[in-house]
Enzyme design. Structure first.
Site, PDB file in Angstrom:
ATOM      1  N   CYS A  43       1.036  -1.073   0.149  1.00 19.19           N
ATOM      2  CA  CYS A  43      -0.045   0.113   0.160  1.00 19.19           C
ATOM      3  C   CYS A  43       0.763   1.351  -0.161  1.00 19.19           C
ATOM      4  O   CYS A  43       1.392   1.636   0.919  1.00 19.19           O
ATOM      5  CB  CYS A  43      -0.992   0.098   1.295  1.00 19.19           C
ATOM      6  SG  CYS A  43      -1.652   1.326   1.642  1.00 19.19           S
ATOM      7  N   CYS A  46      -0.160   4.163   2.579  1.00 17.91           N
ATOM      8  CA  CYS A  46       0.446   3.653   4.008  1.00 17.91           C
ATOM      9  C   CYS A  46       1.832   3.997   4.367  1.00 17.91           C
ATOM     10  O   CYS A  46       2.271   4.451   5.241  1.00 17.91           O
ATOM     11  CB  CYS A  46       0.248   1.925   3.894  1.00 17.91           C
ATOM     12  SG  CYS A  46      -1.501   1.373   3.925  1.00 17.91           S
TER      13      CYS A  46
END
Length: 298
Positions: A43, A46
């Site tokens: 991600c 993230c």
């Protein structure tokens, strides 16, 4: 001290698992709010949010903690909580979800989120700690000052003022290795900061002085031959290492007065390194600069 400082910062952020979630989050949130960062290695957002939220949590000074959960390795908890998009942050307070957000927010919004949970963080908190630490240094309490600088560093791990101060304090307490370790914490883009440069110069001077031997021997050799510039130069380094700044400067100024060209202008260059290590407002620096100017421009 270095280990204690790092431990303080590390205790505010940790990874968890499905098995440890109850203790790390639910039980811990009975003491202070705990933010759970649901993330995954693939991600991109993230990876953007991670450093931002860690910095904000550390800046909160223990009022909130951060727990990170990799949803690929531990899907059960995010599944139970209905986490459908990451990064997702859920704040737990007294064992229950209290607030949250989805997406990679900027630092200002992450800080505002934390303040909704714990109240104003006080932008001057770290500055006040540093001011108090400076006062302890001035009053002759290096150990107490070191504790406060470490506290500031626990809240702001990249605080240059705290890093430089701790490096110089450990150097003054005779722990050269610890001083070097603190300087190693400095981000590359701040390596030339004036406070860091001063700490680095002080460490270099300490290393130079370590191999010079006994002060008394150098003083005797100089008394036997006042024209021995190398011995006078070495004595200046040794005196500085013993905290005798004005005497150290006097010897270098004497070399400059007698033979400006000696050792490729080495005495003046060394004196400038003293000034850098002592700091621009130190009394020895100010006095030394005045005398140097009177010699150079007489």
């Amino acid at each position: 001290m270095l280990a204690d400082t790092q431990a303080q910062a590390d205790s505010l952020v940790k990874d968890t698992t499905t098995a440890a979630f109850r203790q790390d989050v639910l039980a811990e949130s009975m003491q202070q709010p705990v933010l759970v960062d649901f993330w995954a290695p693939w991600c991109g957002p993230c990876k953007q949010l991670g450093p931002i939220i860690e910095k904000a949590v550390k800046a909160a000074g223990g009022k909130v903690k951060l727990v990170k959960l990799n949803i690929d390795d531990h899907p059960q908890i995010p599944g139970q909580l209905g986490i459908q998009s990451i990064p997702a942050v859920v704040a737990f307070n007294r064992g229950q979800p209290a607030d949250g957000f989805v997406g990679a927010l900027p630092e200002s919004q992450v800080t505002a989120f934390i303040e909704r949970l714990v109240g104003p963080l006080g932008p001057g908190a770290v500055g006040e700690i540093l001011e108090e630490a400076d006062q302890l240094v001035a009053s002759g309490d290096p150990a107490g000052a070191a504790q406060l600088y470490a506290e500031a560093l626990g809240q702001e791990p990249d605080n240059i003022r705290a890093i430089a101060a701790l490096a110089k304090l450990h150097l003054e307490m005779g722990d050269l290795d610890a001083a070097k370790q603190f300087l190693a914490m400095v981000p590359a883009d701040k390596a030339n900061d004036a406070a860091i440069a001063a700490a680095r110069a002080a460490i270099e001077l300490a290393e130079q002085a370590a191999s010079l031997g006994d002060l008394g021997d150098l003083e005797q050799r100089l008394a036997a031959n006042p024209l021995d510039h190398q011995t006078r130069f070495d004595l200046a380094l040794a005196l500085n290492a013993h905290g005798k700044r004005e005497e150290a400067g006097d010897h270098l100024l004497e070399i400059i007065k007698r033979d400006r060209a000696w050792n490729d202008d080495g005495a003046r260059k060394q004196l400038l390194q003293f000034f850098e290590a002592w700091g621009p407002t130190d009394e020895a620096t100010l006095a030394g600069r005045r005398r140097l100017s009177s010699i150079l421009f007489a």
